[in-house]
Design an enzyme around this catalytic site. Structure first.
Site, PDB file in Angstrom:
ATOM      1  NE  ARG A  96      -6.173  -7.462  -7.762  1.00  0.00           N
ATOM      2  CZ  ARG A  96      -7.330  -6.382  -8.679  1.00  0.00           C
ATOM      3  NH1 ARG A  96      -7.750  -6.576  -9.100  1.00  0.00           N
ATOM      4  NH2 ARG A  96      -8.354  -5.660  -7.386  1.00  0.00           N
ATOM      5  CE1 TYR A 117       0.629  -5.077  -6.386  1.00  0.00           C
ATOM      6  CE2 TYR A 117      -0.643  -6.249  -7.661  1.00  0.00           C
ATOM      7  CZ  TYR A 117      -0.348  -5.743  -6.903  1.00  0.00           C
ATOM      8  OH  TYR A 117      -1.279  -4.582  -5.830  1.00  0.00           O
ATOM      9  CE  LYS A 135      -6.827 -10.012  -4.209  1.00  0.00           C
ATOM     10  NZ  LYS A 135      -7.458  -9.803  -2.992  1.00  0.00           N
ATOM     11  CG  HIS A 144     -12.033  -9.500  -2.111  1.00  0.00           C
ATOM     12  ND1 HIS A 144     -12.049  -8.663  -2.691  1.00  0.00           N
ATOM     13  CD2 HIS A 144     -10.699  -9.043  -1.630  1.00  0.00           C
ATOM     14  CE1 HIS A 144     -10.993  -7.667  -2.821  1.00  0.00           C
ATOM     15  NE2 HIS A 144      -9.999  -8.448  -1.761  1.00  0.00           N
ATOM     16  CB  SER A 194      -8.828  -4.015  -4.729  1.00  0.00           C
ATOM     17  OG  SER A 194      -9.509  -5.408  -5.055  1.00  0.00           O
ATOM     18  CB  CYS A 228     -12.153   0.156  -0.219  1.00  0.00           C
ATOM     19  SG  CYS A 228     -13.030   0.117  -1.703  1.00  0.00           S
ATOM     20  CG  ASP A 275      -7.540  -9.011   0.522  1.00  0.00           C
ATOM     21  OD1 ASP A 275      -8.012  -8.178  -0.129  1.00  0.00           O
ATOM     22  OD2 ASP A 275      -6.993 -10.018  -0.686  1.00  0.00           O
ATOM     23  NE  ARG A 291      -1.744  -3.545  -2.617  1.00  0.00           N
ATOM     24  CZ  ARG A 291      -2.747  -3.826  -2.647  1.00  0.00           C
ATOM     25  NH1 ARG A 291      -3.358  -5.501  -1.887  1.00  0.00           N
ATOM     26  NH2 ARG A 291      -2.699  -3.645  -3.253  1.00  0.00           N
TER      27      ARG A 291
HETATM   28  C1  OXD Z   1      -6.442  -6.186  -4.122  1.00  0.00           C
HETATM   29  C2  OXD Z   1      -5.206  -6.801  -3.486  1.00  0.00           C
HETATM   30  O1  OXD Z   1      -5.715  -6.389  -4.949  1.00  0.00           O
HETATM   31  O2  OXD Z   1      -5.412  -7.694  -2.403  1.00  0.00           O
HETATM   32  O3  OXD Z   1      -7.483  -7.058  -3.547  1.00  0.00           O
HETATM   33  O4  OXD Z   1      -4.055  -6.903  -3.295  1.00  0.00           O
HETATM   34 MN    MN Z   2      -7.620  -7.664  -1.693  1.00  0.00          MN
END
Ligand code: OXD
Ligand code: MN
Length: 592
Positions: free
Chosen positions: A80, A208, A217, A237, A259, A261, A286, A375
């Site tokens: 991002r 992306y 998002k 989130h 993100s 974590c 998420d 990913r």
């Molecule tokens: C983030 C995702 O960047 O979930 O938080 O991809």
């Molecule tokens: Mn996320």
């Protein structure tokens, strides 16, 4: 423009406002072909075949990874881009100091120039989608227009996409308009713009996930958080997980971590060996949309239907559910390859990389074989721990909300807020070390309130006020907690093993919600004493537990001063109640 196939005409005729908007966009972007997605499996396979023929998707080893593909992005387009992401409200203060802002007219002008003629020679895909179960009153729909077939494939996995969504849009009469083009992938011509007042998004120059899968998002957090404030709910989130004890009692937790974590890992956690009879059910990994219910509790749905998870570190030990989930029918982005064409990433216990994420022969001198933000995109239903209630239209009742961040020092393993307002302060005070999920430096501590810094679609001061208001409407609100799995000792070694062992902490959290667990009243909130956590079978280093549960008044005085300075940036809009709560917290720590 090519003639539309028969089924396409039928889809377009389902919804006049959508087709009028598609015509307008096609006039601006000038695609060769307009294709309306019906969301069928046949369509998915057709697009996969086309991308394989163009070498934009590489089939992986069909014996070991059936139905899996690899996509490689442009090396400058792997995360991002927060510095290029804007919230465009008429009044700058509505976006707040937490967002980049541009006036809507200027943003539209700038974006329309980029979009002009950008789809010449390309197909314009119309992607109707529903965020949330198709039959849930809490779900909201959108239409993404994109020139990327990779985006279409990902949207099919991540959302309820196609005909059913279009039918729901016709019924709802409203939808979020998301316009996306990969453009020429030039980072100088890359912008992600949000117009919450118009319920629209314009994203240019990136393929992306977080920038291009507009349902995620852009819609489900930035636009939805704005919608949620107007309509009296929360778009967060957060993962949603159900924890079932051996007696069959299930509690649902919603956990907000920044993100990369470990939200996906926690949502799919495998209980430790000594936790016989415990089960964990994934509702979402998420995003959570949280609604006050008629019974005074808070109910959550997961607006997504797939996982766009971080791959490195995933293996049969750290997250067996994720590992099983991604063995088939998965799109991998930016992982490495073994000699026999299997996907490979750092932390995978077997195999060796021979080709790196950029398609070069693997050379450790070039850095990791898989990109740290590589990913997987995979349907949630493939998860062995998929909750039976993941598609429930009314969502699941939330017993606890858990905030957390990645902090080497300071934040203890777990503490509980005194009440909802104190919990809002705890959430607002979250800080975390940055990760590879966004471009920029990694490992720098920054304020990330409620893990929403990159995603709140409006001024945080108004957002905190909204949180306070939602809490006031709940007769039986969830209890609020903070956890930190990432504490390190002086030598930089993690003090807590994390992964499945985190269930021990979640158990204490649930037991606090039901009144079964004891706690110490400390300066920062309620905390377990060393004997209050069920640690049987866990081999912690000597002294580790004391360190994990220690509160340093000196460090907390500095931390609360930092939170105060951060909140001062929000000036007079900061809710008075939150300011007062901070002062109380400061007094408690000063007296400790
Ligand atoms: C983030 C995702 O960047 O979930 O938080 O991809
Ligand atoms: Mn996320």
């Amino acid at each position: 423009m090519a003639t539309a196939p028969q089924h396409v005409t039928t889809l377009a005729s389902l919804n006049q406002p959508v087709s009028a908007w598609v015509d307008e966009v096609a006039k601006l972007t000038q695609p060769d072909t307009v294709y309306w997605c019906d969301g069928s499996d046949a369509e998915f396979q057709m697009l996969e075949r086309q991308l394989v023929a163009r070498k934009e998707l590489l089939p992986l080893n069909a014996n070991t990874n059936p139905g899996c593909f690899l996509s490689r992005s442009h090396p400058s387009d792997v995360a991002r881009v927060e510095h290029l992401t804007f919230v465009c409200t008429r009044n700058k203060d509505d976006a707040g100091p937490n967002n980049n802002w541009m006036a809507p007219e200027q943003a539209h002008r700038q974006m329309d120039e980029l979009f002009r003629g950008c789809m010449k020679g390309r197909t314009l895909y119309v992607v109707p989608y529903c965020m949330g179960p198709i039959d849930s009153p809490f779900s909201r729909c959108g239409v993404e227009i994109t020139d990327s077939a990779y985006v279409v494939l990902n949207m099919k996995i991540m959302t309820r996409m196609g005909r059913a969504a279009l039918e729901r849009i016709a019924h709802d009469g409203a939808f979020v308009r998301g316009l996306h083009s990969i453009g020429d992938l030039n980072p100088d011509r890359r912008f992600i713009m949000h117009f919450p007042e118009e319920l629209s998004i314009k994203s240019f120059g990136s393929g992306y996930g977080g920038n291009a899968l507009l349902g995620k998002k852009c819609h489900a957090l930035r636009i939805a958080s704005w919608q949620a404030r107007t309509e009296g709910w929360l778009a967060e989130h957060m993962l949603i997980v159900g924890i079932e004890n051996p007696q069959g009692e299930i509690h649902y937790l919603a956990c907000a971590f920044p993100s990369a974590c470990g939200k996906t890992n926690l949502a799919m956690l495998i209980p430790p060996a000594s936790y016989k009879g415990w089960k964990v059910w994934t509702v979402g990994d998420d995003i959570a949309w949280l609604h006050p219910g008629k019974d005074g509790r808070l109910y959550a749905i997961n607006p997504e239907s797939g996982y766009f998870g971080v791959v490195p570190g995933t293996n049969a030990k750290t997250n067996r559910n994720a590992y099983e989930t991604i063995r088939h029918d998965t799109i991998f982005t930016n992982v490495a390859l073994t000699a026999d064409n299997q996907p490979w990433w750092e932390g995978l216990s077997d195999g060796k990389p021979v080709i790196d994420w950029q398609g070069r022969p693997y050379d450790p001198a070039n850095g990791p074989a898989a990109h740290p933000n590589s990913r997987f995109t995979v349907a949630a239903k493939q998860n062995p721990a998929y909750s039976k209630l993941a598609d429930a239209p009314g969502g699941v009742p939330i017993s606890a909300i858990v905030f957390g961040g990645r902090r080497r020092t300071l934040a203890p393993l777990v503490y509980q807020a005194r009440n909802w307002l104190h919990g809002v302060l705890v959430g607002a005070g979250v800080a975390s070390e940055t990760t590879a999920a966004a471009t920029g430096a990694v490992g720098v501590v920054r304020r990330d309130p409620m893990a929403m810094k990159p995603f709140a679609g409006y001024n945080f001061a108004d957002y905190w006020a909204h949180w306070i208001n939602v809490g006031a409407r709940l007769k039986s609100p969830p209890q609020l907690f903070h956890v930190n799995w990432f504490r390190q000792d002086a030598a930089g070694k993690f003090l807590w093993p994390g992964y499945g062992e985190n269930l021990r902490v979640l158990r204490w959290i649930i037991d606090r919600c039901t009144g079964r667990a004891k706690a110490r009243d400390t300066a920062i909130g309620y905390m377990p004493g060393a004997g209050d956590l069920h640690l049987d079978g866990l081999d912690l280093a000597p002294g580790a537990l004391d360190e994990l549960l220690a509160v340093s008044p000196a460090l907390w005085r500095t931390e609360l001063a930092g939170i105060g300075a951060y909140m001062d940036e929000f000036g007079a809009r900061l809710p008075k109640a939150l300011q007062a709560e901070l002062e109380d917290a400061q007094k408690r720590v000063a007296g400790a």
